[in-house]
Enzyme design. Sequence first.
Site: not given
Length: 520
Positions: A272, A284, A317-318, A348, A448
Amino acid sequence: MASRRTTTLAGTLAALLLGTSALLVPPAAAHGRGGPGAPGHTLDAERFARQVTTRGVWRHLEELQRVADRNGGNRAALTEGYEASAQYVERTLRRAGYTTTRDPFTFGFEVVDAASLTLDTGESYEVDQMRFSPSSPEGGVTAPGSVPADPLGCTAEAWAGVEAAGTIAVVSRGVCPFADKAVAAEAAGAVGVVVYNNVEELLNGTLGAEGVVQVPVAGAGLADGLALVEAVAAGAVLTLDVRIHTEEAESFNVIAETRAGRDDNVVMLGAHLDSVEDGAGINDNGSGSAVLLEVAVKLAQQKKLNNTVRFAWWGAEELGLIGSTAYVEELAAQEGELDRIATYLNFDMVGSPNYVIGVYDADESTYPAPVAVPPGSAETEAVFTDWFDATGQPWVDTQFSGRSDYQAFILNGVPASGLFTGADGSKTEAEVALFGGTPGIRYDPNYHTPADDLSNVSREAIGIMAPAVAYATARLATDTSAINGVSGPGDQGHHHGPWKPGKGKGKGHGAPHATLQEAS
């Protein structure tokens, strides 16, 4: 890896509507194969693995960091940062000789109207409305707080002896699903629920389905949760205001495939491309995207392949695996198209700073999978573990959970596997013995967060994972017979029909390995 929701960002949709083109790269398009009986083309997988270097991958990561720096600090779906990320991938692929395609999709996009928890004493706390939670009335729900006798609040017994009617319940994460906590609190009479995390970050949770409860449910961070417990004990009155509405949005995946290779036996790889809103997302998932891009660039130099290799950089994706799911559903609606995909490989987070070398446990040798594992997945996993064993690289199993972009593929029966260096789990002493690093802290402490930037990506992890991805790509571009019984070049433009999984060989365990739970 996926989070759940993003907030409104100005000027997001305009850039996405420019330059989007046709749907899918058509798997059935003829590439000019040799005719019946043409000899197979063997790509030296070990040699190819050496061509995909950390230096090459790092150049792509540097560009993705620059993209984020120029676009508000992130590369999230529906932003100019995502558009610029896609343009970089497309430009790089075209220079390598690929034809790129944007695969657009529309989806319901949740916009946050309110997300606050305030006390009558003036303090305020950050919260996030759980997925499938009802919204509060405008202005929120105001009530005293309550805490269950058992802080986890999983059952009716946890609320025995507690006056919860007409209160906002404050419970701790752990042991049971968030839905169970919400149901138990509502049954005890609560008019709102706050679940606080057991780690220092905002809890983004889900109730799993619509209609679980009729009261608003939100997540909070650990420090805020503990402060709320103290405030409730002191008699504070809470106001919980969490409201969302849904708008239609459009984003896109970027798809490219090799010119060489048979059309009826496609090896597909994906990562992603979007980040969360809170940061640049360089691990990420800039890391998976950059490795995939460098593999594609090097593979373009190969003029003869037995199997077509298709690359995908997934969007949104998130926001819930939206781009990959839309793509697979689109293929599933076209007769025979999914049958052309021999296997899918997912990448990922492959540069975590406190990394492990994780391989999706498709053969369930360590973890029972919570999803059905398509036949051929264990043989796909073995391609990675064969490489690590042959090079003396320790590795660990990570649960084959479907909690990334391979989910839609496996739900539709396509074999899959992938690599992962860890997210929000904590590293064990046993893993330190295998990989080095620090025990007791997360594999990626910046997961994140705004700190997920280039300075916090592990070159060492990239240096291990990039050749592994390259090796698997080259090996499967040559032969997928262990996965689906197909080997060698096919007739030009000929489709052999649905594949039947072969027995293949199980994964080797020659190198030291341990276990790893895949992050949510």
